[in-house]
Design a protein around this motif. Structure first.
Motif, PDB file in Angstrom:
ATOM      1  N   PHE A   1     -30.861  -8.106  32.037  1.00  0.00           N
ATOM      2  CA  PHE A   1     -31.033  -7.459  30.951  1.00  0.00           C
ATOM      3  C   PHE A   1     -31.567  -6.011  31.169  1.00  0.00           C
ATOM      4  CE2 PHE A   1     -34.470  -6.457  27.647  1.00  0.00           C
ATOM      5  CZ  PHE A   1     -33.818  -6.313  26.845  1.00  0.00           C
ATOM      6  N   ALA A   2     -32.191  -5.592  32.223  1.00  0.00           N
ATOM      7  CA  ALA A   2     -32.543  -4.472  32.455  1.00  0.00           C
ATOM      8  C   ALA A   2     -31.383  -3.430  32.926  1.00  0.00           C
ATOM      9  CB  ALA A   2     -33.595  -4.139  33.460  1.00  0.00           C
ATOM     10  N   THR A   3     -30.493  -4.079  33.478  1.00  0.00           N
ATOM     11  CA  THR A   3     -29.315  -3.304  33.733  1.00  0.00           C
ATOM     12  C   THR A   3     -28.181  -3.009  32.689  1.00  0.00           C
ATOM     13  OG1 THR A   3     -29.351  -4.324  35.977  1.00  0.00           O
ATOM     14  CG2 THR A   3     -27.066  -3.360  35.372  1.00  0.00           C
TER      15      THR A   3
ATOM     16  N   GLY B   1     -46.208  -9.525   0.340  1.00  0.00           N
ATOM     17  CA  GLY B   1     -44.960 -10.196   0.114  1.00  0.00           C
ATOM     18  C   GLY B   1     -43.905  -9.860   1.081  1.00  0.00           C
ATOM     19  N   TYR B   2     -44.139  -9.355   2.178  1.00  0.00           N
ATOM     20  CA  TYR B   2     -43.119  -8.939   3.107  1.00  0.00           C
ATOM     21  C   TYR B   2     -42.100 -10.134   3.538  1.00  0.00           C
ATOM     22  CZ  TYR B   2     -41.283  -7.745   7.593  1.00  0.00           C
ATOM     23  OH  TYR B   2     -40.249  -7.525   8.893  1.00  0.00           O
ATOM     24  N   VAL B   3     -40.996 -10.067   3.439  1.00  0.00           N
ATOM     25  CA  VAL B   3     -40.030 -10.855   3.849  1.00  0.00           C
ATOM     26  C   VAL B   3     -39.206 -10.367   4.994  1.00  0.00           C
ATOM     27  CG1 VAL B   3     -37.847 -12.293   3.377  1.00  0.00           C
ATOM     28  CG2 VAL B   3     -39.670 -11.858   1.676  1.00  0.00           C
ATOM     29  N   ALA B   4     -39.189 -11.106   6.197  1.00  0.00           N
ATOM     30  CA  ALA B   4     -38.742 -10.527   7.374  1.00  0.00           C
ATOM     31  C   ALA B   4     -37.297 -10.832   7.670  1.00  0.00           C
ATOM     32  CB  ALA B   4     -39.660 -11.192   8.680  1.00  0.00           C
ATOM     33  N   SER B   5     -36.568  -9.881   8.078  1.00  0.00           N
ATOM     34  CA  SER B   5     -35.067 -10.034   8.300  1.00  0.00           C
ATOM     35  C   SER B   5     -35.143 -10.361  10.116  1.00  0.00           C
ATOM     36  CB  SER B   5     -34.146  -8.808   8.218  1.00  0.00           C
ATOM     37  OG  SER B   5     -34.883  -7.871   9.034  1.00  0.00           O
ATOM     38  N   PHE B   6     -33.894 -10.582  10.419  1.00  0.00           N
ATOM     39  CA  PHE B   6     -33.526 -11.074  11.600  1.00  0.00           C
ATOM     40  C   PHE B   6     -33.985  -9.958  12.557  1.00  0.00           C
ATOM     41  CE2 PHE B   6     -31.031 -12.466  15.587  1.00  0.00           C
ATOM     42  CZ  PHE B   6     -31.430 -13.815  15.557  1.00  0.00           C
ATOM     43  N   PRO B   7     -34.776 -10.329  13.832  1.00  0.00           N
ATOM     44  CA  PRO B   7     -35.287  -9.324  14.898  1.00  0.00           C
ATOM     45  C   PRO B   7     -34.221  -8.611  15.596  1.00  0.00           C
ATOM     46  CG  PRO B   7     -36.177 -11.510  15.316  1.00  0.00           C
ATOM     47  CD  PRO B   7     -35.163 -11.709  14.071  1.00  0.00           C
ATOM     48  N   SER B   8     -34.590  -7.421  15.668  1.00  0.00           N
ATOM     49  CA  SER B   8     -33.437  -6.353  16.634  1.00  0.00           C
ATOM     50  C   SER B   8     -33.902  -6.559  18.131  1.00  0.00           C
ATOM     51  CB  SER B   8     -33.541  -5.047  16.039  1.00  0.00           C
ATOM     52  OG  SER B   8     -33.543  -5.189  14.771  1.00  0.00           O
ATOM     53  N   LEU B   9     -32.906  -6.237  18.896  1.00  0.00           N
ATOM     54  CA  LEU B   9     -32.942  -6.496  20.230  1.00  0.00           C
ATOM     55  C   LEU B   9     -33.112  -4.983  20.891  1.00  0.00           C
ATOM     56  CD1 LEU B   9     -32.525  -8.021  22.840  1.00  0.00           C
ATOM     57  CD2 LEU B   9     -30.143  -7.678  22.671  1.00  0.00           C
ATOM     58  N   VAL B  10     -34.211  -4.634  21.213  1.00  0.00           N
ATOM     59  CA  VAL B  10     -34.625  -3.475  22.127  1.00  0.00           C
ATOM     60  C   VAL B  10     -35.512  -3.656  23.222  1.00  0.00           C
ATOM     61  CG1 VAL B  10     -35.920  -1.363  21.257  1.00  0.00           C
ATOM     62  CG2 VAL B  10     -34.903  -2.437  19.617  1.00  0.00           C
ATOM     63  N   ASN B  11     -34.918  -2.654  24.159  1.00  0.00           N
ATOM     64  CA  ASN B  11     -35.632  -2.507  25.483  1.00  0.00           C
ATOM     65  C   ASN B  11     -36.402  -1.253  25.600  1.00  0.00           C
ATOM     66  OD1 ASN B  11     -36.590  -3.044  28.187  1.00  0.00           O
ATOM     67  ND2 ASN B  11     -34.548  -2.778  29.060  1.00  0.00           N
TER      68      ASN B  11
END
Length: 433
Positions: A138-140, A423-433
Protein backbone atom coordinates in the motif's frame (compact mmCIF):
# COMPACT_ATOMS: atom_id res chain seq x y z
CA UNK A 1 -79.03 -16.82 -27.27
CA UNK A 2 -76.01 -18.81 -26.10
CA UNK A 3 -72.91 -19.22 -28.23
CA UNK A 4 -70.21 -21.84 -27.70
CA UNK A 5 -66.63 -20.92 -28.55
CA UNK A 6 -64.07 -23.63 -29.17
CA UNK A 7 -60.44 -22.47 -29.32
CA UNK A 8 -59.27 -25.55 -31.24
CA UNK A 9 -61.90 -25.07 -33.94
CA UNK A 10 -61.07 -21.36 -34.19
CA UNK A 11 -57.32 -21.96 -34.65
CA UNK A 12 -58.06 -24.79 -37.07
CA UNK A 13 -60.12 -22.48 -39.27
CA UNK A 14 -57.36 -19.84 -39.32
CA UNK A 15 -54.31 -22.03 -39.78
CA UNK A 16 -55.82 -25.03 -41.46
CA UNK A 17 -55.54 -28.69 -40.67
CA UNK A 18 -58.24 -29.76 -43.06
CA UNK A 19 -58.22 -30.24 -46.82
CA UNK A 20 -59.68 -26.78 -47.48
CA UNK A 21 -56.25 -25.18 -47.29
CA UNK A 22 -53.53 -26.13 -49.70
CA UNK A 23 -49.90 -26.68 -48.81
CA UNK A 24 -49.02 -23.55 -50.77
CA UNK A 25 -51.28 -21.43 -48.57
CA UNK A 26 -49.72 -22.85 -45.45
CA UNK A 27 -46.19 -22.18 -46.71
CA UNK A 28 -47.02 -18.58 -47.62
CA UNK A 29 -48.73 -18.02 -44.27
CA UNK A 30 -45.77 -19.55 -42.46
CA UNK A 31 -43.27 -17.32 -44.28
CA UNK A 32 -45.27 -14.15 -43.69
CA UNK A 33 -45.93 -14.88 -40.02
CA UNK A 34 -42.40 -16.11 -39.33
CA UNK A 35 -40.55 -13.31 -41.11
CA UNK A 36 -42.77 -10.62 -39.57
CA UNK A 37 -42.24 -12.08 -36.10
CA UNK A 38 -38.47 -12.34 -36.59
CA UNK A 39 -38.15 -8.78 -37.90
CA UNK A 40 -40.44 -7.16 -35.32
CA UNK A 41 -38.91 -8.97 -32.35
CA UNK A 42 -35.38 -8.20 -33.53
CA UNK A 43 -36.22 -4.52 -34.05
CA UNK A 44 -37.83 -4.17 -30.62
CA UNK A 45 -35.72 -6.39 -28.36
CA UNK A 46 -32.41 -6.31 -30.30
CA UNK A 47 -31.13 -9.79 -29.36
CA UNK A 48 -27.59 -10.67 -30.48
CA UNK A 49 -27.44 -13.33 -33.18
CA UNK A 50 -24.95 -15.31 -31.17
CA UNK A 51 -25.19 -18.87 -29.81
CA UNK A 52 -23.41 -17.75 -26.61
CA UNK A 53 -26.31 -15.47 -25.65
CA UNK A 54 -29.32 -16.81 -23.74
CA UNK A 55 -31.43 -14.10 -25.37
CA UNK A 56 -30.70 -15.51 -28.83
CA UNK A 57 -32.14 -18.91 -27.94
CA UNK A 58 -35.30 -17.36 -26.50
CA UNK A 59 -35.63 -15.30 -29.68
CA UNK A 60 -35.09 -18.42 -31.81
CA UNK A 61 -37.80 -20.32 -29.91
CA UNK A 62 -40.40 -17.62 -30.60
CA UNK A 63 -39.43 -17.37 -34.27
CA UNK A 64 -39.64 -21.16 -34.75
CA UNK A 65 -43.06 -21.09 -33.08
CA UNK A 66 -44.26 -18.38 -35.49
CA UNK A 67 -42.99 -20.25 -38.56
CA UNK A 68 -44.53 -23.55 -37.48
CA UNK A 69 -47.92 -22.31 -36.28
CA UNK A 70 -49.68 -22.62 -39.69
CA UNK A 71 -48.61 -26.28 -39.95
CA UNK A 72 -49.64 -27.33 -36.45
CA UNK A 73 -52.77 -29.50 -36.20
CA UNK A 74 -54.67 -28.10 -33.23
CA UNK A 75 -57.64 -30.51 -33.41
CA UNK A 76 -55.73 -33.76 -33.10
CA UNK A 77 -52.26 -34.30 -34.47
CA UNK A 78 -51.87 -37.75 -32.85
CA UNK A 79 -51.23 -41.09 -34.52
CA UNK A 80 -52.90 -44.20 -33.09
CA UNK A 81 -50.74 -47.30 -32.68
CA UNK A 82 -52.63 -50.61 -32.79
CA UNK A 83 -51.67 -54.14 -31.95
CA UNK A 84 -52.09 -57.18 -34.25
CA UNK A 85 -55.74 -57.45 -33.26
CA UNK A 86 -56.48 -53.89 -34.30
CA UNK A 87 -56.82 -52.64 -30.73
CA UNK A 88 -55.43 -49.18 -29.99
CA UNK A 89 -52.84 -49.49 -27.23
CA UNK A 90 -51.25 -46.02 -27.43
CA UNK A 91 -51.41 -42.70 -29.23
CA UNK A 92 -48.25 -40.76 -30.09
CA UNK A 93 -47.60 -37.33 -31.49
CA UNK A 94 -47.22 -37.82 -35.19
CA UNK A 95 -46.88 -36.18 -38.57
CA UNK A 96 -46.01 -32.51 -38.78
CA UNK A 97 -46.71 -31.90 -35.09
CA UNK A 98 -43.87 -34.21 -34.08
CA UNK A 99 -41.29 -32.26 -36.07
CA UNK A 100 -42.62 -28.93 -34.82
CA UNK A 101 -42.28 -30.05 -31.21
CA UNK A 102 -38.76 -31.33 -31.89
CA UNK A 103 -37.79 -27.98 -33.44
CA UNK A 104 -39.24 -26.07 -30.47
CA UNK A 105 -37.41 -28.31 -28.01
CA UNK A 106 -33.99 -27.56 -29.51
CA UNK A 107 -33.57 -24.01 -28.07
CA UNK A 108 -35.13 -25.11 -24.76
CA UNK A 109 -32.71 -28.02 -24.44
CA UNK A 110 -29.72 -25.85 -25.39
CA UNK A 111 -30.71 -23.26 -22.77
CA UNK A 112 -31.18 -25.90 -20.08
CA UNK A 113 -28.02 -27.90 -20.80
CA UNK A 114 -25.96 -24.75 -21.45
CA UNK A 115 -26.96 -23.26 -18.10
CA UNK A 116 -26.09 -26.46 -16.25
CA UNK A 117 -22.68 -27.06 -17.84
CA UNK A 118 -21.82 -23.36 -17.42
CA UNK A 119 -22.61 -23.36 -13.70
CA UNK A 120 -19.92 -22.76 -11.05
CA UNK A 121 -20.98 -26.11 -9.55
CA UNK A 122 -19.04 -27.91 -12.29
CA UNK A 123 -16.51 -25.18 -13.13
CA UNK A 124 -15.50 -23.61 -9.82
CA UNK A 125 -11.79 -23.46 -10.50
CA UNK A 126 -12.30 -22.15 -14.05
CA UNK A 127 -14.34 -19.28 -12.61
CA UNK A 128 -11.69 -18.66 -9.94
CA UNK A 129 -8.88 -18.66 -12.51
CA UNK A 130 -10.33 -15.95 -14.74
CA UNK A 131 -8.32 -13.26 -12.94
CA UNK A 132 -4.94 -13.10 -11.25
CA UNK A 133 -4.61 -11.02 -8.09
CA UNK A 134 -1.19 -9.64 -7.20
CA UNK A 135 -0.23 -8.93 -3.59
CA UNK A 136 1.00 -5.34 -3.46
CA UNK A 137 2.33 -2.85 -0.91
CA UNK A 138 0.00 0.00 0.00
CA UNK A 139 2.68 2.52 0.95
CA UNK A 140 4.57 1.92 -2.31
CA UNK A 141 1.64 2.14 -4.70
CA UNK A 142 -0.22 4.91 -2.87
CA UNK A 143 2.36 7.19 -1.23
CA UNK A 144 1.32 9.63 1.46
CA UNK A 145 -0.08 12.95 0.29
CA UNK A 146 -1.31 16.14 1.90
CA UNK A 147 -3.58 17.02 -1.04
CA UNK A 148 -6.50 14.98 -2.31
CA UNK A 149 -6.51 15.59 -6.07
CA UNK A 150 -6.90 12.09 -7.54
CA UNK A 151 -9.94 10.83 -5.65
CA UNK A 152 -13.62 11.26 -6.48
CA UNK A 153 -14.96 12.60 -3.18
CA UNK A 154 -18.49 12.81 -4.55
CA UNK A 155 -20.89 9.97 -5.32
CA UNK A 156 -23.15 9.82 -8.39
CA UNK A 157 -26.27 10.99 -6.53
CA UNK A 158 -24.50 14.16 -5.47
CA UNK A 159 -23.13 14.64 -8.99
CA UNK A 160 -26.68 14.40 -10.35
CA UNK A 161 -27.81 17.22 -8.06
CA UNK A 162 -24.98 19.47 -9.26
CA UNK A 163 -25.57 18.55 -12.90
CA UNK A 164 -29.29 19.26 -12.78
CA UNK A 165 -28.65 22.54 -11.02
CA UNK A 166 -26.18 23.56 -13.74
CA UNK A 167 -28.61 22.75 -16.55
CA UNK A 168 -31.43 24.53 -14.73
CA UNK A 169 -29.68 27.86 -15.23
CA UNK A 170 -29.76 27.44 -19.02
CA UNK A 171 -33.35 28.23 -20.05
CA UNK A 172 -32.84 27.52 -23.77
CA UNK A 173 -31.60 24.00 -23.02
CA UNK A 174 -33.54 22.87 -19.96
CA UNK A 175 -36.90 23.23 -21.71
CA UNK A 176 -35.98 20.64 -24.34
CA UNK A 177 -33.42 18.33 -22.74
CA UNK A 178 -32.67 16.59 -19.48
CA UNK A 179 -29.42 15.46 -17.89
CA UNK A 180 -28.78 11.72 -18.17
CA UNK A 181 -28.50 9.94 -14.81
CA UNK A 182 -25.74 7.69 -16.19
CA UNK A 183 -22.57 9.47 -15.03
CA UNK A 184 -19.21 7.96 -15.96
CA UNK A 185 -16.15 8.35 -13.77
CA UNK A 186 -13.19 9.24 -16.01
CA UNK A 187 -9.71 10.67 -15.81
CA UNK A 188 -9.70 13.89 -17.83
CA UNK A 189 -6.51 15.93 -18.08
CA UNK A 190 -5.09 14.07 -15.07
CA UNK A 191 -8.01 14.87 -12.76
CA UNK A 192 -11.07 12.82 -11.81
CA UNK A 193 -14.26 13.93 -13.56
CA UNK A 194 -17.80 12.62 -13.80
CA UNK A 195 -19.34 13.16 -17.24
CA UNK A 196 -22.75 12.63 -18.73
CA UNK A 197 -24.60 13.75 -21.82
CA UNK A 198 -27.93 15.48 -22.25
CA UNK A 199 -30.92 13.41 -23.36
CA UNK A 200 -34.16 14.26 -25.14
CA UNK A 201 -36.91 15.02 -22.65
CA UNK A 202 -39.43 12.58 -24.11
CA UNK A 203 -40.76 11.49 -27.51
CA UNK A 204 -42.16 14.84 -28.64
CA UNK A 205 -38.98 16.70 -27.65
CA UNK A 206 -37.07 14.17 -29.75
CA UNK A 207 -39.32 14.89 -32.75
CA UNK A 208 -38.84 18.62 -32.35
CA UNK A 209 -35.07 18.48 -31.84
CA UNK A 210 -33.81 15.43 -33.70
CA UNK A 211 -32.44 17.53 -36.57
CA UNK A 212 -30.46 19.66 -34.10
CA UNK A 213 -29.38 16.68 -32.01
CA UNK A 214 -27.97 16.73 -28.47
CA UNK A 215 -26.06 20.01 -28.04
CA UNK A 216 -23.98 19.42 -24.92
CA UNK A 217 -22.87 17.54 -21.85
CA UNK A 218 -22.25 18.10 -18.15
CA UNK A 219 -18.83 17.71 -16.53
CA UNK A 220 -18.71 17.42 -12.74
CA UNK A 221 -15.52 17.90 -10.73
CA UNK A 222 -15.97 15.54 -7.74
CA UNK A 223 -12.89 16.95 -6.00
CA UNK A 224 -13.93 20.61 -6.08
CA UNK A 225 -17.68 19.85 -5.96
CA UNK A 226 -18.39 21.94 -9.05
CA UNK A 227 -20.16 21.32 -12.36
CA UNK A 228 -20.23 22.96 -15.77
CA UNK A 229 -22.29 22.64 -18.93
CA UNK A 230 -20.12 22.20 -22.04
CA UNK A 231 -21.47 22.76 -25.53
CA UNK A 232 -20.23 20.20 -28.03
CA UNK A 233 -18.42 21.09 -31.23
CA UNK A 234 -20.77 18.78 -33.14
CA UNK A 235 -24.17 17.67 -31.78
CA UNK A 236 -24.87 14.04 -30.97
CA UNK A 237 -27.63 12.32 -32.97
CA UNK A 238 -27.53 8.77 -31.59
CA UNK A 239 -28.27 8.54 -27.87
CA UNK A 240 -30.19 6.34 -25.44
CA UNK A 241 -33.24 8.63 -25.52
CA UNK A 242 -33.45 8.60 -29.32
CA UNK A 243 -36.24 6.69 -31.05
CA UNK A 244 -36.32 4.33 -34.01
CA UNK A 245 -33.12 4.73 -36.04
CA UNK A 246 -31.73 7.33 -33.61
CA UNK A 247 -31.75 4.91 -30.69
CA UNK A 248 -28.15 4.22 -29.65
CA UNK A 249 -28.49 0.50 -28.99
CA UNK A 250 -30.49 -0.07 -32.18
CA UNK A 251 -27.83 1.69 -34.24
CA UNK A 252 -25.15 -0.46 -32.63
CA UNK A 253 -27.11 -3.69 -33.00
CA UNK A 254 -27.73 -3.20 -36.72
CA UNK A 255 -24.02 -2.57 -37.25
CA UNK A 256 -22.84 -5.37 -34.94
CA UNK A 257 -25.62 -7.99 -35.00
CA UNK A 258 -23.51 -10.78 -33.47
CA UNK A 259 -21.90 -8.88 -30.58
CA UNK A 260 -23.18 -9.39 -27.03
CA UNK A 261 -23.83 -6.03 -25.34
CA UNK A 262 -26.65 -4.05 -23.75
CA UNK A 263 -27.28 -0.62 -22.27
CA UNK A 264 -25.52 -1.64 -19.05
CA UNK A 265 -22.30 -2.21 -21.02
CA UNK A 266 -22.36 1.29 -22.56
CA UNK A 267 -20.62 4.26 -20.94
CA UNK A 268 -20.34 7.86 -22.10
CA UNK A 269 -16.80 9.29 -22.19
CA UNK A 270 -14.82 12.11 -23.77
CA UNK A 271 -11.35 11.93 -25.24
CA UNK A 272 -8.49 14.27 -24.39
CA UNK A 273 -9.85 16.91 -26.82
CA UNK A 274 -13.33 16.82 -25.29
CA UNK A 275 -15.00 14.89 -28.14
CA UNK A 276 -17.89 12.63 -27.06
CA UNK A 277 -17.89 8.86 -27.50
CA UNK A 278 -19.81 5.86 -26.27
CA UNK A 279 -17.60 3.03 -25.04
CA UNK A 280 -19.38 -0.28 -25.61
CA UNK A 281 -18.00 -3.38 -23.89
CA UNK A 282 -18.73 -6.61 -25.79
CA UNK A 283 -18.91 -9.86 -23.85
CA UNK A 284 -18.30 -13.54 -24.35
CA UNK A 285 -18.46 -16.48 -21.92
CA UNK A 286 -15.22 -17.77 -20.50
CA UNK A 287 -16.77 -21.00 -19.22
CA UNK A 288 -18.78 -23.38 -21.44
CA UNK A 289 -21.76 -21.83 -23.26
CA UNK A 290 -22.99 -19.05 -20.96
CA UNK A 291 -20.73 -19.01 -17.89
CA UNK A 292 -18.37 -16.35 -16.53
CA UNK A 293 -19.26 -13.62 -19.01
CA UNK A 294 -16.32 -11.29 -19.50
CA UNK A 295 -15.30 -8.42 -21.77
CA UNK A 296 -13.72 -9.57 -25.03
CA UNK A 297 -13.84 -6.48 -27.28
CA UNK A 298 -14.56 -2.76 -27.09
CA UNK A 299 -16.50 -0.66 -29.58
CA UNK A 300 -15.76 3.07 -29.64
CA UNK A 301 -18.84 4.72 -31.13
CA UNK A 302 -19.04 8.36 -32.25
CA UNK A 303 -22.62 9.57 -31.57
CA UNK A 304 -22.23 12.60 -33.86
CA UNK A 305 -21.90 10.65 -37.12
CA UNK A 306 -22.40 6.97 -36.11
CA UNK A 307 -18.84 6.01 -37.06
CA UNK A 308 -17.22 3.35 -34.89
CA UNK A 309 -14.19 1.13 -34.44
CA UNK A 310 -13.80 -2.14 -32.58
CA UNK A 311 -10.73 -3.06 -30.52
CA UNK A 312 -9.47 -5.97 -28.50
CA UNK A 313 -9.20 -5.14 -24.80
CA UNK A 314 -5.41 -4.94 -24.87
CA UNK A 315 -5.44 -2.58 -27.88
CA UNK A 316 -8.02 -0.17 -26.45
CA UNK A 317 -6.75 3.45 -26.61
CA UNK A 318 -5.36 4.70 -23.31
CA UNK A 319 -7.75 7.68 -23.14
CA UNK A 320 -10.61 5.21 -22.65
CA UNK A 321 -11.21 4.72 -18.93
CA UNK A 322 -14.14 2.31 -18.44
CA UNK A 323 -13.92 -1.06 -20.17
CA UNK A 324 -14.87 -3.18 -17.15
CA UNK A 325 -17.65 -1.75 -15.01
CA UNK A 326 -17.30 -1.88 -11.24
CA UNK A 327 -19.98 -4.51 -10.73
CA UNK A 328 -18.30 -6.93 -13.12
CA UNK A 329 -14.90 -6.21 -11.53
CA UNK A 330 -16.33 -7.03 -8.09
CA UNK A 331 -18.12 -10.15 -9.34
CA UNK A 332 -14.94 -11.49 -10.93
CA UNK A 333 -13.03 -10.99 -7.68
CA UNK A 334 -15.76 -12.83 -5.77
CA UNK A 335 -15.42 -15.78 -8.18
CA UNK A 336 -11.71 -15.79 -7.44
CA UNK A 337 -12.10 -15.32 -3.70
CA UNK A 338 -14.84 -17.86 -3.04
CA UNK A 339 -14.33 -20.58 -5.66
CA UNK A 340 -10.55 -21.12 -5.55
CA UNK A 341 -11.02 -24.00 -3.11
CA UNK A 342 -13.83 -25.62 -5.10
CA UNK A 343 -17.58 -25.17 -5.14
CA UNK A 344 -18.33 -27.39 -2.11
CA UNK A 345 -15.83 -25.43 -0.03
CA UNK A 346 -17.51 -22.16 -1.09
CA UNK A 347 -20.85 -23.46 0.24
CA UNK A 348 -19.90 -25.52 3.30
CA UNK A 349 -16.32 -25.16 4.51
CA UNK A 350 -15.52 -21.59 3.40
CA UNK A 351 -11.83 -22.26 4.06
CA UNK A 352 -9.87 -19.29 2.71
CA UNK A 353 -12.96 -17.75 1.11
CA UNK A 354 -12.91 -13.98 0.68
CA UNK A 355 -15.48 -11.56 -0.70
CA UNK A 356 -15.49 -7.94 -1.79
CA UNK A 357 -17.73 -5.31 -0.25
CA UNK A 358 -20.96 -4.84 -2.19
CA UNK A 359 -19.96 -1.36 -3.38
CA UNK A 360 -16.87 0.40 -4.69
CA UNK A 361 -15.16 3.75 -5.09
CA UNK A 362 -12.84 5.33 -7.67
CA UNK A 363 -9.27 6.56 -7.62
CA UNK A 364 -7.03 7.84 -10.44
CA UNK A 365 -3.53 6.35 -10.63
CA UNK A 366 -1.11 6.96 -13.52
CA UNK A 367 -3.78 8.19 -15.95
CA UNK A 368 -6.07 5.21 -15.27
CA UNK A 369 -9.26 4.90 -13.27
CA UNK A 370 -9.17 2.15 -10.65
CA UNK A 371 -11.99 0.70 -8.56
CA UNK A 372 -11.30 0.08 -4.89
CA UNK A 373 -13.31 -1.96 -2.44
CA UNK A 374 -12.73 -3.76 0.82
CA UNK A 375 -12.22 -7.50 1.18
CA UNK A 376 -13.67 -9.46 4.08
CA UNK A 377 -13.69 -13.11 5.08
CA UNK A 378 -16.72 -14.96 3.74
CA UNK A 379 -17.44 -16.30 7.25
CA UNK A 380 -16.69 -13.10 9.17
CA UNK A 381 -19.47 -11.41 11.10
CA UNK A 382 -17.38 -8.76 12.84
CA UNK A 383 -17.80 -6.14 10.09
CA UNK A 384 -14.06 -5.84 9.49
CA UNK A 385 -11.89 -5.96 6.39
CA UNK A 386 -8.79 -8.08 5.97
CA UNK A 387 -7.61 -5.83 3.14
CA UNK A 388 -8.78 -4.18 -0.04
CA UNK A 389 -8.36 -4.55 -3.79
CA UNK A 390 -7.71 -2.19 -6.66
CA UNK A 391 -9.00 -3.10 -10.11
CA UNK A 392 -8.02 -1.26 -13.27
CA UNK A 393 -11.20 -0.24 -15.13
CA UNK A 394 -9.46 -0.33 -18.53
CA UNK A 395 -7.08 -3.30 -18.35
CA UNK A 396 -8.78 -5.50 -15.74
CA UNK A 397 -5.62 -5.78 -13.60
CA UNK A 398 -6.13 -6.63 -9.89
CA UNK A 399 -4.04 -5.80 -6.83
CA UNK A 400 -4.62 -6.88 -3.22
CA UNK A 401 -3.42 -4.93 -0.18
CA UNK A 402 -3.35 -6.54 3.24
CA UNK A 403 -4.54 -3.61 5.33
CA UNK A 404 -6.85 -4.44 8.24
CA UNK A 405 -9.70 -2.03 8.97
CA UNK A 406 -13.41 -1.56 9.40
CA UNK A 407 -15.80 -2.74 6.71
CA UNK A 408 -17.00 0.26 4.67
CA UNK A 409 -20.69 0.08 5.58
CA UNK A 410 -19.72 -0.17 9.25
CA UNK A 411 -17.65 3.00 8.89
CA UNK A 412 -20.54 4.72 7.12
CA UNK A 413 -22.93 3.79 9.94
CA UNK A 414 -20.47 5.10 12.51
CA UNK A 415 -20.10 8.41 10.66
CA UNK A 416 -23.86 8.87 10.41
CA UNK A 417 -24.22 8.08 14.11
CA UNK A 418 -21.77 10.83 15.07
CA UNK A 419 -24.01 13.56 13.62
CA UNK A 420 -27.35 11.82 13.38
CA UNK A 421 -29.20 14.93 14.50
CA UNK A 422 -28.21 16.63 11.22
CA UNK A 423 -29.73 13.92 9.01
CA UNK A 424 -26.35 13.16 7.43
CA UNK A 425 -26.27 10.26 4.91
CA UNK A 426 -22.79 8.83 4.26
CA UNK A 427 -21.53 7.92 0.81
CA UNK A 428 -18.98 5.18 0.15
CA UNK A 429 -15.62 5.94 1.83
CA UNK A 430 -12.64 7.28 -0.12
CA UNK A 431 -9.19 5.72 -0.23
CA UNK A 432 -6.56 8.14 1.09
CA UNK A 433 -3.05 7.62 2.41
Amino acid sequence: MRMNFNLSDFLEKIFGGGKEKSLRTRVITSLILGVLTAVILFYIFLPPINIFSEGFWIYLFVVILAFSLPFFKFSDGYVSVTDQNGKINKRILGGTNKWIVIALLIPIVVLAIGSVISSPIFNARRYAGIIEVKDSDFATDLPETSEVTNIALMDTDSAMILGNRTLGSLSHVVSQYTVSSQYTQINYKNTPKKVTNLEYDGFFKWIGNRENGIPGMVIVDPVKSSAEYVELKEPMHYVESGYFGDDLLRKLRFKYPTKIFDYESVSFEIDDEGNPYYIVSCYKPRVALFGARDVSEVIIFDPTDASSEIYSVKDTPTWVDIVYDGYLATEKYNWHGTLSGGYINSVIGNVGCKMATDDFGYIVIDDDVWYFTGVTSAVSNDKSNIGFILSNARTGEYKFYSVIGAEEHSAMDAAEGEIQEKGYVASFPSLVN
